[in-house]
Design a protein around this motif. Structure first.
Motif, PDB file in Angstrom:
ATOM      1  N   PHE A   9     -11.518   1.568  13.425  1.00  0.00           N
ATOM      2  CA  PHE A   9     -11.541   2.432  12.885  1.00  0.00           C
ATOM      3  C   PHE A   9     -12.040   2.415  11.407  1.00  0.00           C
ATOM      4  CE2 PHE A   9      -7.197   3.709  14.918  1.00  0.00           C
ATOM      5  CZ  PHE A   9      -8.005   3.830  16.186  1.00  0.00           C
TER       6      PHE A   9
ATOM      7  N   TYR B  79     -13.068   4.218   9.326  1.00  0.00           N
ATOM      8  CA  TYR B  79     -12.986   5.102   8.163  1.00  0.00           C
ATOM      9  C   TYR B  79     -11.522   4.554   7.399  1.00  0.00           C
ATOM     10  CZ  TYR B  79      -9.341   7.070  11.206  1.00  0.00           C
ATOM     11  OH  TYR B  79      -8.251   6.919  12.210  1.00  0.00           O
ATOM     12  N   LEU B  80     -10.936   3.672   8.138  1.00  0.00           N
ATOM     13  CA  LEU B  80      -9.403   3.419   7.377  1.00  0.00           C
ATOM     14  C   LEU B  80      -9.527   2.591   5.987  1.00  0.00           C
ATOM     15  CD1 LEU B  80      -7.084   1.907  10.256  1.00  0.00           C
ATOM     16  CD2 LEU B  80      -6.865   4.104   8.682  1.00  0.00           C
TER      17      LEU B  80
ATOM     18  N   PHE C 205      -8.118   4.176   2.232  1.00  0.00           N
ATOM     19  CA  PHE C 205      -7.154   3.358   1.746  1.00  0.00           C
ATOM     20  C   PHE C 205      -7.735   2.969   0.338  1.00  0.00           C
ATOM     21  CE2 PHE C 205      -4.637   2.053   5.648  1.00  0.00           C
ATOM     22  CZ  PHE C 205      -3.929   3.150   5.681  1.00  0.00           C
TER      23      PHE C 205
ATOM     24  N   LEU D 109       0.899  -1.232  -0.067  1.00  0.00           N
ATOM     25  CA  LEU D 109      -0.044  -0.081  -0.063  1.00  0.00           C
ATOM     26  C   LEU D 109       0.916   1.044  -0.104  1.00  0.00           C
ATOM     27  CD1 LEU D 109      -2.795  -0.328   2.574  1.00  0.00           C
ATOM     28  CD2 LEU D 109      -3.033  -0.276   0.104  1.00  0.00           C
ATOM     29  N   PRO D 110       0.781   2.093  -0.861  1.00  0.00           N
ATOM     30  CA  PRO D 110       1.783   3.260  -1.197  1.00  0.00           C
ATOM     31  C   PRO D 110       1.380   4.413  -0.006  1.00  0.00           C
ATOM     32  CG  PRO D 110       0.038   3.106  -2.953  1.00  0.00           C
ATOM     33  CD  PRO D 110      -0.096   1.828  -2.141  1.00  0.00           C
TER      34      PRO D 110
ATOM     35  N   LYS E 110     -11.215 -11.128  -9.130  1.00  0.00           N
ATOM     36  CA  LYS E 110     -12.501 -10.446  -9.682  1.00  0.00           C
ATOM     37  C   LYS E 110     -12.973 -10.804 -11.121  1.00  0.00           C
ATOM     38  CE  LYS E 110     -12.043  -6.379  -8.745  1.00  0.00           C
ATOM     39  NZ  LYS E 110     -11.863  -4.763  -8.261  1.00  0.00           N
TER      40      LYS E 110
ATOM     41  N   LEU F 296      -6.121   3.628  -2.757  1.00  0.00           N
ATOM     42  CA  LEU F 296      -4.470   3.215  -2.998  1.00  0.00           C
ATOM     43  C   LEU F 296      -4.472   1.898  -3.680  1.00  0.00           C
ATOM     44  CD1 LEU F 296      -3.423   4.440   0.624  1.00  0.00           C
ATOM     45  CD2 LEU F 296      -2.994   5.864  -1.469  1.00  0.00           C
ATOM     46  N   THR F 297      -5.337   1.481  -3.892  1.00  0.00           N
ATOM     47  CA  THR F 297      -5.327   0.057  -4.715  1.00  0.00           C
ATOM     48  C   THR F 297      -6.488  -0.234  -5.420  1.00  0.00           C
ATOM     49  OG1 THR F 297      -5.183  -2.460  -3.819  1.00  0.00           O
ATOM     50  CG2 THR F 297      -6.330  -0.934  -2.550  1.00  0.00           C
ATOM     51  N   ASP F 298      -5.864  -1.426  -6.575  1.00  0.00           N
ATOM     52  CA  ASP F 298      -7.047  -1.918  -7.119  1.00  0.00           C
ATOM     53  C   ASP F 298      -7.865  -2.849  -6.856  1.00  0.00           C
ATOM     54  OD1 ASP F 298      -4.858  -3.182  -7.485  1.00  0.00           O
ATOM     55  OD2 ASP F 298      -4.378  -3.121  -9.884  1.00  0.00           O
ATOM     56  N   TYR F 299      -7.605  -3.254  -5.587  1.00  0.00           N
ATOM     57  CA  TYR F 299      -8.366  -4.484  -5.060  1.00  0.00           C
ATOM     58  C   TYR F 299      -9.745  -4.019  -4.699  1.00  0.00           C
ATOM     59  CZ  TYR F 299      -4.053  -7.353  -4.291  1.00  0.00           C
ATOM     60  OH  TYR F 299      -3.163  -8.255  -4.613  1.00  0.00           O
ATOM     61  N   GLU F 300     -10.770  -4.903  -4.827  1.00  0.00           N
ATOM     62  CA  GLU F 300     -11.998  -4.623  -4.185  1.00  0.00           C
ATOM     63  C   GLU F 300     -12.033  -4.814  -2.613  1.00  0.00           C
ATOM     64  OE1 GLU F 300     -15.134  -6.134  -6.402  1.00  0.00           O
ATOM     65  OE2 GLU F 300     -16.316  -6.385  -4.459  1.00  0.00           O
ATOM     66  N   VAL F 301     -11.764  -3.782  -1.884  1.00  0.00           N
ATOM     67  CA  VAL F 301     -11.337  -3.800  -0.634  1.00  0.00           C
ATOM     68  C   VAL F 301     -12.797  -4.280   0.205  1.00  0.00           C
ATOM     69  CG1 VAL F 301     -10.804  -2.572   1.840  1.00  0.00           C
ATOM     70  CG2 VAL F 301      -9.611  -2.103  -0.429  1.00  0.00           C
ATOM     71  N   THR F 302     -12.578  -5.327   1.095  1.00  0.00           N
ATOM     72  CA  THR F 302     -13.609  -5.903   2.058  1.00  0.00           C
ATOM     73  C   THR F 302     -13.351  -5.855   3.438  1.00  0.00           C
ATOM     74  OG1 THR F 302     -12.803  -8.130   2.002  1.00  0.00           O
ATOM     75  CG2 THR F 302     -14.216  -7.630   0.129  1.00  0.00           C
ATOM     76  N   GLY F 303     -12.371  -5.356   3.905  1.00  0.00           N
ATOM     77  CA  GLY F 303     -12.047  -5.332   5.477  1.00  0.00           C
ATOM     78  C   GLY F 303     -10.487  -5.014   5.721  1.00  0.00           C
ATOM     79  N   HIS F 304     -10.253  -4.935   6.803  1.00  0.00           N
ATOM     80  CA  HIS F 304      -9.108  -4.479   7.230  1.00  0.00           C
ATOM     81  C   HIS F 304      -8.489  -5.358   8.771  1.00  0.00           C
ATOM     82  CE1 HIS F 304     -10.729  -1.539   9.720  1.00  0.00           C
ATOM     83  NE2 HIS F 304      -9.502  -1.423  10.351  1.00  0.00           N
ATOM     84  N   LYS F 305      -7.191  -5.458   8.821  1.00  0.00           N
ATOM     85  CA  LYS F 305      -6.910  -6.064  10.203  1.00  0.00           C
ATOM     86  C   LYS F 305      -5.692  -5.099  10.611  1.00  0.00           C
ATOM     87  CE  LYS F 305      -5.784 -10.118   9.086  1.00  0.00           C
ATOM     88  NZ  LYS F 305      -4.786 -10.588   9.899  1.00  0.00           N
TER      89      LYS F 305
ATOM     90  N   GLU G 145      -3.219  -4.583   7.493  1.00  0.00           N
ATOM     91  CA  GLU G 145      -3.523  -5.320   6.220  1.00  0.00           C
ATOM     92  C   GLU G 145      -4.877  -4.831   5.767  1.00  0.00           C
ATOM     93  OE1 GLU G 145      -2.016  -9.080   7.112  1.00  0.00           O
ATOM     94  OE2 GLU G 145      -3.330 -10.024   5.617  1.00  0.00           O
ATOM     95  N   LEU G 146      -4.927  -4.371   4.732  1.00  0.00           N
ATOM     96  CA  LEU G 146      -6.346  -4.273   4.002  1.00  0.00           C
ATOM     97  C   LEU G 146      -6.454  -5.915   3.502  1.00  0.00           C
ATOM     98  CD1 LEU G 146      -7.396  -1.359   4.151  1.00  0.00           C
ATOM     99  CD2 LEU G 146      -6.884  -1.175   1.740  1.00  0.00           C
ATOM    100  N   ILE G 147      -7.896  -6.302   3.592  1.00  0.00           N
ATOM    101  CA  ILE G 147      -8.276  -7.517   2.662  1.00  0.00           C
ATOM    102  C   ILE G 147      -9.242  -7.182   1.671  1.00  0.00           C
ATOM    103  CG2 ILE G 147      -9.020  -9.712   3.361  1.00  0.00           C
ATOM    104  CD1 ILE G 147      -6.993  -9.021   5.123  1.00  0.00           C
ATOM    105  N   GLY G 148      -9.130  -7.979   0.549  1.00  0.00           N
ATOM    106  CA  GLY G 148      -9.846  -7.574  -0.575  1.00  0.00           C
ATOM    107  C   GLY G 148      -9.891  -8.675  -1.690  1.00  0.00           C
ATOM    108  N   ILE G 149     -10.370  -8.485  -2.765  1.00  0.00           N
ATOM    109  CA  ILE G 149     -10.145  -9.294  -4.125  1.00  0.00           C
ATOM    110  C   ILE G 149      -9.282  -8.601  -4.918  1.00  0.00           C
ATOM    111  CG2 ILE G 149     -11.576 -10.817  -5.529  1.00  0.00           C
ATOM    112  CD1 ILE G 149     -12.324 -11.046  -2.443  1.00  0.00           C
ATOM    113  N   CYS G 150      -8.251  -9.334  -5.618  1.00  0.00           N
ATOM    114  CA  CYS G 150      -7.671  -8.707  -6.379  1.00  0.00           C
ATOM    115  C   CYS G 150      -8.385  -8.451  -7.802  1.00  0.00           C
ATOM    116  CB  CYS G 150      -6.162  -9.597  -6.399  1.00  0.00           C
ATOM    117  SG  CYS G 150      -6.232 -10.926  -7.413  1.00  0.00           S
ATOM    118  N   PRO G 151      -7.579  -7.775  -8.726  1.00  0.00           N
ATOM    119  CA  PRO G 151      -8.331  -7.622 -10.007  1.00  0.00           C
ATOM    120  C   PRO G 151      -8.469  -8.818 -10.889  1.00  0.00           C
ATOM    121  CG  PRO G 151      -6.654  -5.876  -9.529  1.00  0.00           C
ATOM    122  CD  PRO G 151      -6.559  -6.838  -8.466  1.00  0.00           C
TER     123      PRO G 151
END
Lengths: 146, 146
Positions: free
Chosen positions: B102, B104-105, B109, A97-98, A132, B112-121, A123-129
DNA sequence: TTCAGCAATAGGAGTTATTCCTATCTTATG
DNA sequence: CATAAGATAGGAATAACTCCTATTGCTGAA
Protein backbone atom coordinates in the motif's frame (compact mmCIF):
# COMPACT_ATOMS: atom_id res chain seq x y z
CA UNK A 1 -8.86 -25.47 28.56
CA UNK A 2 -5.10 -25.58 28.92
CA UNK A 3 -2.78 -26.06 31.85
CA UNK A 4 -2.73 -23.13 34.24
CA UNK A 5 0.62 -21.35 34.15
CA UNK A 6 2.86 -22.29 37.09
CA UNK A 7 1.87 -19.59 39.53
CA UNK A 8 4.91 -18.07 41.15
CA UNK A 9 4.57 -15.15 43.39
CA UNK A 10 6.27 -12.29 41.56
CA UNK A 11 7.81 -9.59 43.69
CA UNK A 12 8.08 -5.91 42.93
CA UNK A 13 11.69 -5.56 43.97
CA UNK A 14 13.65 -2.32 44.06
CA UNK A 15 15.39 -3.22 40.80
CA UNK A 16 12.11 -3.88 39.04
CA UNK A 17 10.52 -0.71 40.33
CA UNK A 18 13.45 1.44 39.22
CA UNK A 19 13.56 -0.23 35.79
CA UNK A 20 9.85 0.41 35.37
CA UNK A 21 10.13 4.04 36.51
CA UNK A 22 13.04 4.81 34.21
CA UNK A 23 11.37 3.07 31.29
CA UNK A 24 8.33 5.25 31.88
CA UNK A 25 10.43 8.40 31.80
CA UNK A 26 12.08 7.59 28.46
CA UNK A 27 9.95 8.81 25.57
CA UNK A 28 11.75 6.58 23.05
CA UNK A 29 11.85 2.78 23.19
CA UNK A 30 15.19 1.85 24.66
CA UNK A 31 17.18 -1.34 24.31
CA UNK A 32 18.10 -3.40 27.36
CA UNK A 33 21.50 -1.79 27.25
CA UNK A 34 20.11 1.71 27.30
CA UNK A 35 17.86 0.83 30.24
CA UNK A 36 20.89 -0.58 32.02
CA UNK A 37 22.76 2.69 31.56
CA UNK A 38 20.08 4.90 33.09
CA UNK A 39 19.14 2.49 35.87
CA UNK A 40 22.79 2.21 36.87
CA UNK A 41 22.77 5.82 37.97
CA UNK A 42 20.29 4.96 40.69
CA UNK A 43 21.38 1.38 41.39
CA UNK A 44 25.10 1.28 40.64
CA UNK A 45 25.46 -2.38 41.59
CA UNK A 46 22.69 -3.70 39.34
CA UNK A 47 23.86 -6.23 36.78
CA UNK A 48 23.00 -6.33 33.10
CA UNK A 49 21.55 -9.80 33.46
CA UNK A 50 19.14 -8.52 36.09
CA UNK A 51 18.00 -5.84 33.66
CA UNK A 52 17.41 -8.45 30.97
CA UNK A 53 15.65 -10.82 33.36
CA UNK A 54 13.50 -8.12 34.93
CA UNK A 55 12.48 -6.68 31.58
CA UNK A 56 11.40 -10.15 30.54
CA UNK A 57 9.55 -10.69 33.81
CA UNK A 58 7.81 -7.33 33.52
CA UNK A 59 6.77 -8.33 30.00
CA UNK A 60 5.21 -11.58 31.24
CA UNK A 61 3.61 -9.55 33.96
CA UNK A 62 2.07 -7.28 31.33
CA UNK A 63 3.70 -4.13 32.65
CA UNK A 64 6.14 -3.69 29.78
CA UNK A 65 6.05 -4.57 26.13
CA UNK A 66 8.79 -6.10 24.06
CA UNK A 67 9.08 -4.66 20.56
CA UNK A 68 10.49 -6.95 17.91
CA UNK A 69 11.37 -4.30 15.42
CA UNK A 70 13.28 -5.00 12.26
CA UNK A 71 16.74 -4.86 13.74
CA UNK A 72 18.89 -7.12 15.84
CA UNK A 73 18.32 -5.45 19.21
CA UNK A 74 15.31 -5.84 21.43
CA UNK A 75 13.47 -2.64 22.29
CA UNK A 76 11.19 -2.17 25.28
CA UNK A 77 8.19 0.04 25.77
CA UNK A 78 6.36 1.21 28.86
CA UNK A 79 3.20 1.55 26.81
CA UNK A 80 1.78 -1.94 26.43
CA UNK A 81 -1.07 -1.06 24.10
CA UNK A 82 -0.82 -2.09 20.46
CA UNK A 83 0.59 0.66 18.32
CA UNK A 84 2.72 1.31 15.27
CA UNK A 85 6.28 2.61 15.19
CA UNK A 86 8.79 4.64 13.18
CA UNK A 87 12.36 3.43 13.17
CA UNK A 88 15.44 5.39 12.18
CA UNK A 89 17.36 3.49 9.54
CA UNK A 90 20.61 5.09 10.74
CA UNK A 91 20.63 4.93 14.53
CA UNK A 92 17.88 2.38 15.15
CA UNK A 93 15.86 4.66 17.42
CA UNK A 94 12.19 3.69 17.64
CA UNK A 95 9.25 5.96 18.40
CA UNK A 96 5.48 5.73 18.45
CA UNK A 97 3.17 6.66 15.62
CA UNK A 98 0.15 8.44 17.08
CA UNK A 99 -2.46 6.45 15.22
CA UNK A 100 -4.84 3.64 16.07
CA UNK A 101 -3.80 0.27 14.61
CA UNK A 102 -5.85 -0.89 11.66
CA UNK A 103 -7.56 -3.94 13.11
CA UNK A 104 -9.22 -4.71 9.80
CA UNK A 105 -5.86 -5.42 8.16
CA UNK A 106 -5.53 -8.83 9.80
CA UNK A 107 -9.00 -9.79 8.73
CA UNK A 108 -8.34 -8.60 5.21
CA UNK A 109 -5.08 -10.54 4.93
CA UNK A 110 -6.30 -13.74 6.57
CA UNK A 111 -7.21 -15.37 3.27
CA UNK A 112 -3.82 -14.67 1.73
CA UNK A 113 -2.00 -17.19 3.89
CA UNK A 114 -2.35 -20.61 5.49
CA UNK A 115 -0.83 -19.32 8.72
CA UNK A 116 -3.09 -18.87 11.73
CA UNK A 117 -2.85 -15.10 11.97
CA UNK A 118 -2.45 -13.72 15.48
CA UNK A 119 -1.31 -10.16 14.89
CA UNK A 120 0.48 -7.73 12.64
CA UNK A 121 3.17 -5.10 12.79
CA UNK A 122 3.50 -1.95 10.80
CA UNK A 123 6.74 -0.02 10.89
CA UNK A 124 7.64 3.18 9.14
CA UNK A 125 11.31 3.47 8.18
CA UNK A 126 13.01 6.82 7.98
CA UNK A 127 15.74 9.13 9.17
CA UNK A 128 15.26 10.75 12.55
CA UNK A 129 15.75 14.53 12.90
CA UNK A 130 19.04 14.12 14.73
CA UNK A 131 20.56 11.84 12.10
CA UNK A 132 19.30 14.13 9.36
CA UNK A 133 21.05 17.05 11.01
CA UNK A 134 24.30 15.11 11.35
CA UNK A 135 24.11 14.10 7.71
CA UNK A 136 23.79 17.70 6.61
CA UNK A 137 26.69 18.79 8.80
CA UNK A 138 28.90 16.11 7.29
CA UNK A 139 27.95 17.12 3.79
CA UNK A 140 28.73 20.72 4.57
CA UNK A 141 32.15 20.00 6.08
CA UNK A 142 32.99 17.88 3.05
CA UNK A 143 32.19 20.72 0.70
CA UNK A 144 34.31 23.13 2.70
CA UNK A 145 37.42 20.94 2.88
CA UNK A 146 37.46 18.15 0.30
CA UNK B 1 24.88 15.36 -6.54
CA UNK B 2 26.88 13.10 -4.25
CA UNK B 3 30.18 11.27 -4.59
CA UNK B 4 30.06 8.35 -7.00
CA UNK B 5 30.43 5.06 -5.15
CA UNK B 6 33.92 3.58 -5.40
CA UNK B 7 33.51 1.41 -8.47
CA UNK B 8 34.95 -2.03 -7.90
CA UNK B 9 34.60 -4.67 -10.50
CA UNK B 10 32.30 -7.26 -8.93
CA UNK B 11 32.79 -10.82 -10.12
CA UNK B 12 30.15 -13.46 -10.51
CA UNK B 13 32.16 -16.21 -8.90
CA UNK B 14 31.11 -19.81 -8.62
CA UNK B 15 30.16 -19.30 -4.97
CA UNK B 16 27.99 -16.32 -5.77
CA UNK B 17 26.28 -18.06 -8.65
CA UNK B 18 25.44 -21.11 -6.56
CA UNK B 19 24.18 -18.99 -3.66
CA UNK B 20 21.96 -17.08 -6.05
CA UNK B 21 20.65 -20.25 -7.70
CA UNK B 22 19.85 -21.95 -4.41
CA UNK B 23 18.23 -18.83 -3.02
CA UNK B 24 16.03 -18.74 -6.11
CA UNK B 25 14.94 -22.34 -5.55
CA UNK B 26 13.88 -21.82 -1.95
CA UNK B 27 10.32 -20.62 -1.70
CA UNK B 28 10.72 -19.36 1.88
CA UNK B 29 13.15 -16.64 2.94
CA UNK B 30 16.13 -18.40 4.44
CA UNK B 31 18.66 -17.16 6.94
CA UNK B 32 22.36 -17.05 6.07
CA UNK B 33 22.74 -20.29 7.95
CA UNK B 34 20.06 -22.05 5.94
CA UNK B 35 21.62 -20.83 2.70
CA UNK B 36 24.96 -22.15 3.92
CA UNK B 37 23.44 -25.59 4.54
CA UNK B 38 22.01 -26.02 1.05
CA UNK B 39 24.94 -24.43 -0.77
CA UNK B 40 27.32 -26.74 1.06
CA UNK B 41 25.86 -29.70 -0.76
CA UNK B 42 27.18 -28.31 -4.02
CA UNK B 43 30.28 -26.54 -2.70
CA UNK B 44 31.40 -28.51 0.35
CA UNK B 45 34.41 -26.30 1.00
CA UNK B 46 32.54 -22.98 1.08
CA UNK B 47 32.81 -21.12 4.34
CA UNK B 48 30.04 -19.48 6.29
CA UNK B 49 31.78 -16.14 6.11
CA UNK B 50 31.77 -16.35 2.32
CA UNK B 51 28.02 -16.94 2.43
CA UNK B 52 27.54 -13.88 4.62
CA UNK B 53 29.85 -11.75 2.49
CA UNK B 54 28.35 -12.87 -0.79
CA UNK B 55 24.79 -12.37 0.39
CA UNK B 56 25.74 -8.85 1.40
CA UNK B 57 27.48 -8.23 -1.92
CA UNK B 58 24.52 -9.59 -3.86
CA UNK B 59 22.31 -7.20 -1.88
CA UNK B 60 24.44 -4.20 -2.80
CA UNK B 61 24.38 -5.50 -6.33
CA UNK B 62 20.58 -5.50 -6.23
CA UNK B 63 20.27 -9.20 -6.98
CA UNK B 64 19.09 -10.20 -3.51
CA UNK B 65 17.11 -8.48 -0.83
CA UNK B 66 17.82 -8.44 2.89
CA UNK B 67 14.69 -8.69 5.03
CA UNK B 68 14.87 -7.09 8.43
CA UNK B 69 11.99 -8.92 9.97
CA UNK B 70 11.10 -8.68 13.63
CA UNK B 71 13.46 -11.34 14.89
CA UNK B 72 17.14 -11.56 15.55
CA UNK B 73 18.20 -13.37 12.39
CA UNK B 74 18.66 -11.87 8.97
CA UNK B 75 16.53 -13.37 6.22
CA UNK B 76 17.29 -13.15 2.51
CA UNK B 77 15.00 -13.10 -0.47
CA UNK B 78 15.61 -13.72 -4.16
CA UNK B 79 12.66 -11.48 -4.97
CA UNK B 80 13.91 -7.92 -4.64
CA UNK B 81 10.58 -6.21 -5.22
CA UNK B 82 8.82 -4.60 -2.27
CA UNK B 83 6.33 -6.92 -0.64
CA UNK B 84 4.79 -7.85 2.67
CA UNK B 85 5.48 -10.94 4.76
CA UNK B 86 3.98 -13.39 7.25
CA UNK B 87 6.23 -14.66 9.99
CA UNK B 88 5.69 -17.69 12.19
CA UNK B 89 5.89 -16.69 15.81
CA UNK B 90 7.12 -20.18 16.71
CA UNK B 91 9.78 -21.15 14.19
CA UNK B 92 10.56 -17.77 12.64
CA UNK B 93 9.85 -18.87 9.08
CA UNK B 94 9.01 -16.01 6.74
CA UNK B 95 6.90 -16.12 3.59
CA UNK B 96 5.45 -13.69 1.09
CA UNK B 97 2.00 -12.19 1.22
CA UNK B 98 0.61 -12.11 -2.30
CA UNK B 99 -0.57 -8.53 -2.22
CA UNK B 100 0.67 -5.25 -3.61
CA UNK B 101 2.17 -2.94 -0.97
CA UNK B 102 0.00 0.00 0.00
CA UNK B 103 2.10 2.87 -1.26
CA UNK B 104 -0.38 5.38 0.07
CA UNK B 105 0.37 4.37 3.68
CA UNK B 106 3.66 6.24 3.75
CA UNK B 107 2.04 9.36 2.41
CA UNK B 108 -0.78 9.05 4.92
CA UNK B 109 1.61 8.64 7.87
CA UNK B 110 4.12 11.28 6.82
CA UNK B 111 2.50 13.98 8.93
CA UNK B 112 2.50 11.85 12.06
CA UNK B 113 6.25 12.02 12.53
CA UNK B 114 9.23 14.31 12.18
CA UNK B 115 11.28 11.51 10.62
CA UNK B 116 12.08 11.71 6.93
CA UNK B 117 10.06 8.68 5.85
CA UNK B 118 11.77 6.42 3.31
CA UNK B 119 9.69 3.24 3.47
CA UNK B 120 7.49 0.99 5.52
CA UNK B 121 7.18 -2.64 6.49
CA UNK B 122 4.07 -4.65 7.18
CA UNK B 123 4.38 -8.05 8.75
CA UNK B 124 1.65 -10.47 9.65
CA UNK B 125 2.40 -12.63 12.70
CA UNK B 126 0.97 -16.10 13.02
CA UNK B 127 1.56 -19.81 13.38
CA UNK B 128 2.65 -21.70 10.28
CA UNK B 129 0.78 -24.90 9.32
CA UNK B 130 3.66 -27.11 10.40
CA UNK B 131 3.95 -25.57 13.86
CA UNK B 132 0.17 -25.72 14.24
CA UNK B 133 0.25 -29.43 13.46
CA UNK B 134 3.06 -30.03 15.96
CA UNK B 135 1.15 -28.13 18.62
CA UNK B 136 -1.92 -30.30 18.16
CA UNK B 137 0.12 -33.49 18.30
CA UNK B 138 1.69 -32.39 21.57
CA UNK B 139 -1.68 -31.56 23.03
CA UNK B 140 -3.02 -34.95 22.03
CA UNK B 141 -0.09 -36.92 23.48
CA UNK B 142 -0.49 -34.96 26.71
CA UNK B 143 -4.13 -35.91 27.00
CA UNK B 144 -3.35 -39.57 26.38
CA UNK B 145 -0.59 -39.90 28.97
CA UNK B 146 -0.62 -37.12 31.56
C1' DT C 1 11.09 -12.24 65.74
C1' DT C 2 12.52 -15.99 64.04
C1' DC C 3 13.07 -19.06 60.46
C1' DA C 4 12.06 -22.01 56.42
C1' DG C 5 11.69 -21.77 51.80
C1' DC C 6 11.06 -19.66 47.59
C1' DA C 7 12.39 -15.69 44.72
C1' DA C 8 15.71 -12.59 43.12
C1' DT C 9 20.31 -10.89 42.58
C1' DA C 10 25.33 -10.06 41.03
C1' DG C 11 28.80 -11.65 38.49
C1' DG C 12 30.52 -14.21 35.22
C1' DA C 13 30.55 -18.06 31.84
C1' DG C 14 28.35 -19.72 27.71
C1' DT C 15 25.75 -19.24 23.30
C1' DT C 16 24.27 -17.51 18.90
C1' DA C 17 24.53 -14.84 14.97
C1' DT C 18 27.35 -12.05 12.67
C1' DT C 19 31.55 -9.47 11.35
C1' DC C 20 36.43 -9.02 10.89
C1' DC C 21 41.17 -10.52 9.76
C1' DT C 22 44.78 -12.69 7.12
C1' DA C 23 47.25 -15.62 4.27
C1' DT C 24 46.25 -17.74 0.08
C1' DC C 25 43.95 -18.37 -4.24
C1' DT C 26 41.28 -16.67 -8.77
C1' DT C 27 40.42 -14.36 -12.60
C1' DA C 28 40.09 -10.74 -16.08
C1' DT C 29 43.33 -8.09 -18.78
C1' DG C 30 47.42 -6.22 -20.73
C1' DC D 1 52.01 -15.59 -19.08
C1' DA D 2 52.22 -11.73 -15.51
C1' DT D 3 49.96 -9.10 -12.45
C1' DA D 4 47.03 -6.78 -9.56
C1' DA D 5 42.49 -6.26 -7.87
C1' DG D 6 39.05 -9.09 -6.07
C1' DA D 7 37.54 -13.37 -3.51
C1' DT D 8 38.05 -17.14 -0.60
C1' DA D 9 38.60 -20.44 3.59
C1' DG D 10 39.28 -20.69 8.14
C1' DG D 11 39.34 -19.00 12.28
C1' DA D 12 39.41 -15.13 15.71
C1' DA D 13 36.70 -11.40 17.45
C1' DT D 14 32.43 -9.04 18.60
C1' DA D 15 27.67 -8.00 20.00
C1' DA D 16 23.70 -9.05 22.21
C1' DC D 17 21.82 -11.99 24.72
C1' DT D 18 20.95 -16.16 27.82
C1' DC D 19 22.18 -19.32 31.34
C1' DC D 20 24.37 -20.82 35.75
C1' DT D 21 25.62 -20.58 40.56
C1' DA D 22 26.51 -19.06 44.99
C1' DT D 23 24.57 -15.67 47.85
C1' DT D 24 21.12 -12.53 49.50
C1' DG D 25 16.51 -10.97 50.59
C1' DC D 26 11.42 -11.35 51.36
C1' DT D 27 7.46 -13.17 53.52
C1' DG D 28 4.23 -15.63 55.89
C1' DA D 29 3.50 -19.19 59.35
C1' DA D 30 4.86 -20.50 64.03
Amino acid sequence: MSDPPPKRRLRMTRQRRVILEELKKLKAHPTADEVYEVVRERLPRISLSTVYRDLETLCEWGKVRLLEVGCAKKHFDYDTRDHYHVRCARCGRVENLPVEPFTYLEQAFRDLTDYEVTGHKLELIGICPECKRKEEEEKKSKEEAP
